[in-house]
Each structure stands twice: as structure tokens, then as C-alpha cells.
Design a protein around this motif. Structure first.
Motif, PDB file in Angstrom:
ATOM      1  N   SER A   1      -5.957  -4.641   0.729  1.00 59.56           N
ATOM      2  CA  SER A   1      -6.700  -4.127   1.527  1.00 59.56           C
ATOM      3  C   SER A   1      -7.446  -2.850   0.700  1.00 59.56           C
ATOM      4  N   VAL A   2      -6.815  -2.360  -0.201  1.00 63.98           N
ATOM      5  CA  VAL A   2      -7.525  -1.335  -0.991  1.00 63.98           C
ATOM      6  C   VAL A   2      -8.621  -1.922  -1.973  1.00 63.98           C
ATOM      7  N   ARG A   3      -8.222  -3.148  -2.274  1.00 65.85           N
ATOM      8  CA  ARG A   3      -9.183  -3.557  -3.344  1.00 65.85           C
ATOM      9  C   ARG A   3     -10.444  -3.984  -2.381  1.00 65.85           C
ATOM     10  N   PHE A   4     -10.258  -4.513  -1.062  1.00 68.93           N
ATOM     11  CA  PHE A   4     -11.509  -4.532  -0.146  1.00 68.93           C
ATOM     12  C   PHE A   4     -12.200  -3.179  -0.106  1.00 68.93           C
ATOM     13  N   ASP A   5     -11.366  -2.081  -0.007  1.00 65.54           N
ATOM     14  CA  ASP A   5     -12.056  -0.814   0.328  1.00 65.54           C
ATOM     15  C   ASP A   5     -13.073  -0.281  -1.066  1.00 65.54           C
ATOM     16  N   CYS A   6     -12.309  -0.755  -2.265  1.00 65.74           N
ATOM     17  CA  CYS A   6     -13.103  -0.205  -3.402  1.00 65.74           C
ATOM     18  C   CYS A   6     -14.344  -1.148  -3.481  1.00 65.74           C
ATOM     19  N   LEU A   7     -14.442  -2.220  -3.124  1.00 67.53           N
ATOM     20  CA  LEU A   7     -15.747  -2.948  -3.136  1.00 67.53           C
ATOM     21  C   LEU A   7     -16.601  -2.382  -1.909  1.00 67.53           C
ATOM     22  N   GLU A   8     -16.076  -1.996  -0.766  1.00 67.79           N
ATOM     23  CA  GLU A   8     -16.890  -1.418   0.190  1.00 67.79           C
ATOM     24  C   GLU A   8     -17.634   0.035  -0.281  1.00 67.79           C
ATOM     25  N   VAL A   9     -16.692   0.709  -1.385  1.00 65.87           N
ATOM     26  CA  VAL A   9     -17.499   1.917  -1.862  1.00 65.87           C
ATOM     27  C   VAL A   9     -18.931   1.496  -2.686  1.00 65.87           C
ATOM     28  N   PHE A  10     -18.770   0.335  -3.102  1.00 61.80           N
ATOM     29  CA  PHE A  10     -19.967  -0.162  -3.838  1.00 61.80           C
ATOM     30  C   PHE A  10     -21.074  -0.653  -2.880  1.00 61.80           C
TER      31      PHE A  10
ATOM     32  N   GLU B   1       0.874  -1.166  -0.151  1.00 65.23           N
ATOM     33  CA  GLU B   1      -0.151  -0.066  -0.055  1.00 65.23           C
ATOM     34  C   GLU B   1       0.950   1.357   0.088  1.00 65.23           C
ATOM     35  N   ILE B   2       0.483   2.151  -1.047  1.00 66.09           N
ATOM     36  CA  ILE B   2       1.360   3.811  -1.007  1.00 66.09           C
ATOM     37  C   ILE B   2       0.592   4.362   0.117  1.00 66.09           C
TER      38      ILE B   2
ATOM     39  N   ASP C   1      -9.064   4.490  -9.542  1.00 62.20           N
ATOM     40  CA  ASP C   1      -8.293   5.835  -9.929  1.00 62.20           C
ATOM     41  C   ASP C   1      -8.427   6.668  -8.686  1.00 62.20           C
ATOM     42  N   VAL C   2      -9.379   6.944  -8.171  1.00 63.86           N
ATOM     43  CA  VAL C   2      -9.572   7.839  -6.749  1.00 63.86           C
ATOM     44  C   VAL C   2      -8.777   7.361  -5.481  1.00 63.86           C
ATOM     45  N   ALA C   3      -8.606   6.104  -5.433  1.00 60.70           N
ATOM     46  CA  ALA C   3      -7.895   5.332  -4.652  1.00 60.70           C
ATOM     47  C   ALA C   3      -6.430   5.863  -4.690  1.00 60.70           C
ATOM     48  N   ALA C   4      -5.837   5.747  -6.099  1.00 67.04           N
ATOM     49  CA  ALA C   4      -4.647   6.046  -6.463  1.00 67.04           C
ATOM     50  C   ALA C   4      -4.359   7.534  -6.258  1.00 67.04           C
ATOM     51  N   GLY C   5      -5.488   8.224  -6.592  1.00 65.42           N
ATOM     52  CA  GLY C   5      -5.406   9.905  -6.404  1.00 65.42           C
ATOM     53  C   GLY C   5      -5.063  10.204  -5.190  1.00 65.42           C
ATOM     54  N   ASN C   6      -5.488   9.380  -3.985  1.00 70.56           N
ATOM     55  CA  ASN C   6      -5.416   9.780  -2.732  1.00 70.56           C
ATOM     56  C   ASN C   6      -4.057   9.116  -2.000  1.00 70.56           C
ATOM     57  N   GLY C   7      -3.393   8.350  -2.921  1.00 67.70           N
ATOM     58  CA  GLY C   7      -2.240   7.890  -2.160  1.00 67.70           C
ATOM     59  C   GLY C   7      -2.073   6.383  -1.898  1.00 67.70           C
ATOM     60  N   PHE C   8      -3.300   5.702  -2.420  1.00 68.02           N
ATOM     61  CA  PHE C   8      -3.219   4.201  -2.243  1.00 68.02           C
ATOM     62  C   PHE C   8      -2.937   3.374  -3.388  1.00 68.02           C
TER      63      PHE C   8
ATOM     64  N   HIS D   1     -14.707   8.198   0.834  1.00 69.24           N
ATOM     65  CA  HIS D   1     -14.055   7.137   1.589  1.00 69.24           C
ATOM     66  C   HIS D   1     -12.680   7.207   1.532  1.00 69.24           C
ATOM     67  N   PHE D   2     -11.734   7.424   0.491  1.00 64.16           N
ATOM     68  CA  PHE D   2     -10.538   7.411   0.528  1.00 64.16           C
ATOM     69  C   PHE D   2      -9.654   8.685   1.108  1.00 64.16           C
ATOM     70  N   GLY D   3     -10.601   9.804   0.791  1.00 69.38           N
ATOM     71  CA  GLY D   3     -10.146  11.084   1.512  1.00 69.38           C
ATOM     72  C   GLY D   3     -10.041  11.120   2.851  1.00 69.38           C
ATOM     73  N   LEU D   4     -11.178  10.135   3.446  1.00 69.96           N
ATOM     74  CA  LEU D   4     -11.108  10.071   4.925  1.00 69.96           C
ATOM     75  C   LEU D   4     -10.196   9.319   5.479  1.00 69.96           C
ATOM     76  N   ARG D   5      -9.705   8.160   4.742  1.00 66.09           N
ATOM     77  CA  ARG D   5      -8.527   7.492   5.005  1.00 66.09           C
ATOM     78  C   ARG D   5      -7.281   8.096   5.191  1.00 66.09           C
ATOM     79  N   ARG D   6      -6.934   8.906   3.787  1.00 62.56           N
ATOM     80  CA  ARG D   6      -5.851   9.638   3.789  1.00 62.56           C
ATOM     81  C   ARG D   6      -5.795  10.630   5.073  1.00 62.56           C
ATOM     82  N   LEU D   7      -6.739  11.320   5.180  1.00 60.65           N
ATOM     83  CA  LEU D   7      -6.917  12.372   6.258  1.00 60.65           C
ATOM     84  C   LEU D   7      -6.651  11.908   7.597  1.00 60.65           C
TER      85      LEU D   7
END
Length: 259
Positions: A138-147, A3-4, A125-132, A226-232
Motif C-alpha cells: 500500500s505504501v509502494r502504491f502511495d509513493c507512485l501516487e506522489v509521482f 505497514e508501520i 524516505d519521507v514515507a518512513a519518516g512519517n511512520g510507514f 501526502h504522507f503527513g496527511l495520512r499520518r494526521l
């Protein structure tokens, strides 16, 4: 893959401003899209009745298969198609919906897995834009959670929508397939409504394009939250769950409690 991680904690991060921005994103996620759908006269609570009985009964299985195929296709596409701006993905999804809707239910069925792949790619792409790293499990899980957030054709339930912000797969050894099995029933209803909207007589192509525009806009905004909050949480060195509660209070129009 690893994870980045976003930048190290910094006092320069304006927590209040970032939380306020995320709350605005959340509140506005389905505003314009819903107005377009309303103009088409779409009634979400009756859409599923348009579908044949056998299709309604098989929506869970159809959704699970679409998600499994889309996860692999969306990630592999990153090797030959770079990240595109949000408007480009929205435009492509809108065009796909128009083609699918023009073909009635058969066309919509062919278009559905392609659109699902595009939506997952947009979330990645949004995940990558937030640094992940979208390749990290774990990020693949998060992408599905957005769904798992209610889609734009579903009556808003802030409690259910916000659940995806704090939910992580806690079972040791769990797989993406386990998460798909959990997400699929909720998403099946949303995708079923999408299919049904594209069967509207005469307006099939318009409805298909509009629904896809709504879906892409909505899920990209949900992914940003979702990813903005994790980055924050990483940037300000605060527990993620605590920031979720702060955001929940802001969305509800309350003053967040401070400890």
C-alpha cells in the motif's frame, strides 16, 4: 512486510496547526525551484518540441520502464544505504543532473533512470519518516501516487495535484504495474520536459542541475504533504478524505467547513 502505523489517536495533536503547515508546504513546493528555472529562460510549454519525434512518441514506454526499474532499485538500496537527510538527496540529484546535462540528450537519457530511482528513494524516505513501511504494498502504491502530481515544469493545476492526496488503487488484486500504467502518461510529459530542458545549448549542465534540484525539492515536499496527511488522519482519528477537503480549502484560501 506490514505497514508501520503512526501513534494512536491523541488529543494532543494540533490538527489546525498541522493542516496549516501542510498547506504551506504545498503552496511553497515549487516556489524557489520555479524561480531558478525562470532565470534559465525555460518555457515549459515549448520544451517538448526540443525532443526528436521518435523520442516524444516513446515517452510513455520509456517512463514505464524507468518506473518499474526504479521501484525495485530504490527499495533494495534501503538495505545498504540508510535514510539520508533531504538536502543530501537534493545535492546528489543536482550533481547527477549536471553530469547528464553536460552530455546533452544522450547523457540525459543515461541519467534519467538513475534520477528516477533517487526520486523514488527520496519519497520512500519521507514515507518512513512519517511512520510507514516503504516495503508495504500500500505504501509502494502511495509513493507512485506522489509521482502523479504535476512536476515543477508543469503548469500548476491544484485540482490535479490534490487528486493524488485522495486517490488509492481501488481495484482488487491490482499490482504496482497497474498503477505504473496509470501514472506513466502523466509522468511521461513531466520527464519529457526534464529531458528537453537538459538539451538547452551551452547551458545543458546548468539546466540539468537546476531541473534536478527542482524535481527533488518538489517531490520531497509533495511526499511530505501526502504522507503527513495520512499520518494526521490516523493520529486524530478523522477520515482521510475529510482532511483532504480541509487541506484543499486552506490551499485555496478558504475557511475549511466544519461538521
Amino acid at each position: 512486510m506490514t505497514e508501520i502505523l503512526p501513534p494512536a489517536p491523541s488529543a494532543a495533536t494540533d490538527l489546525e496547526a498541522e493542516l496549516a503547515a501542510l498547506a504551506r508546504r504545498y503552496r511553497g513546493a515549487d516556489g524557489a525551484a520555479m524561480r531558478l528555472l525562470t532565470q534559465l529562460g525555460t518555457q515549459a510549454e515549448t520544451l517538448l518540441e526540443r525532443l526528436p519525434d521518435d523520442l516524444r512518441g516513446g515517452l510513455n514506454g520509456l517512463t514505464s520502464r524507468a518506473l518499474e526499474q526504479a521501484m525495485g532499485a530504490a527499495h533494495s538500496s534501503r538495505g545498504w544505504v540508510g535514510d539520508q537527510p533531504a538536502w543530501a538527496k537534493t545535492a546528489l540529484a543536482t550533481a547527477l543532473g549536471g553530469f547528464g546535462g553536460a552530455g546533452g540528450l544522450p547523457g540525459a537519457m543515461v541519467e534519467l533512470p538513475v534520477t528516477t530511482t533517487l526520486l523514488l528513494r527520496a519519497i520512500q524516505d519521507v514515507a518512513a519518516g512519517n511512520g510507514f513501511d516503504p516495503g508495504a504494498e500500500s505504501v509502494r502504491f502511495d509513493c507512485l501516487e506522489v509521482f502523479s502530481a504535476a512536476g515543477p515544469l508543469t503548469a500548476r493545476d491544484d485540482g490535479a495535484d490534490l487528486a493524488f492526496l485522495s486517490t488509492r488503487l481501488a481495484l482488487r488484486g491490482a499490482t504496482v504495474q497497474t498503477l505504473i500504467a496509470r501514472v506513466a502518461p502523466r509522468l511521461a510529459t513531466v520527464l519529457g520536459q526534464k529531458l528537453a530542458a537538459q538539451t538547452v545549448p551551452v547551458l545543458g549542465a546548468v539546466a540539468g542541475a537546476t531541473v534536478n534540484y527542482a524535481f527533488t525539492s518538489y517531490y520531497q515536499e509533495m511526499a511530505q504533504v501526502h504522507f503527513g496527511l495520512r499520518r494526521l488522519a490516523i493520529a486524530v482519528d478523522r477520515p482521510h478524505a475529510e482532511l483532504v477537503e480541509d487541506l484543499r480549502a486552506r490551499i485555496a484560501g478558504q475557511s475549511p467547513a466544519r461538521k
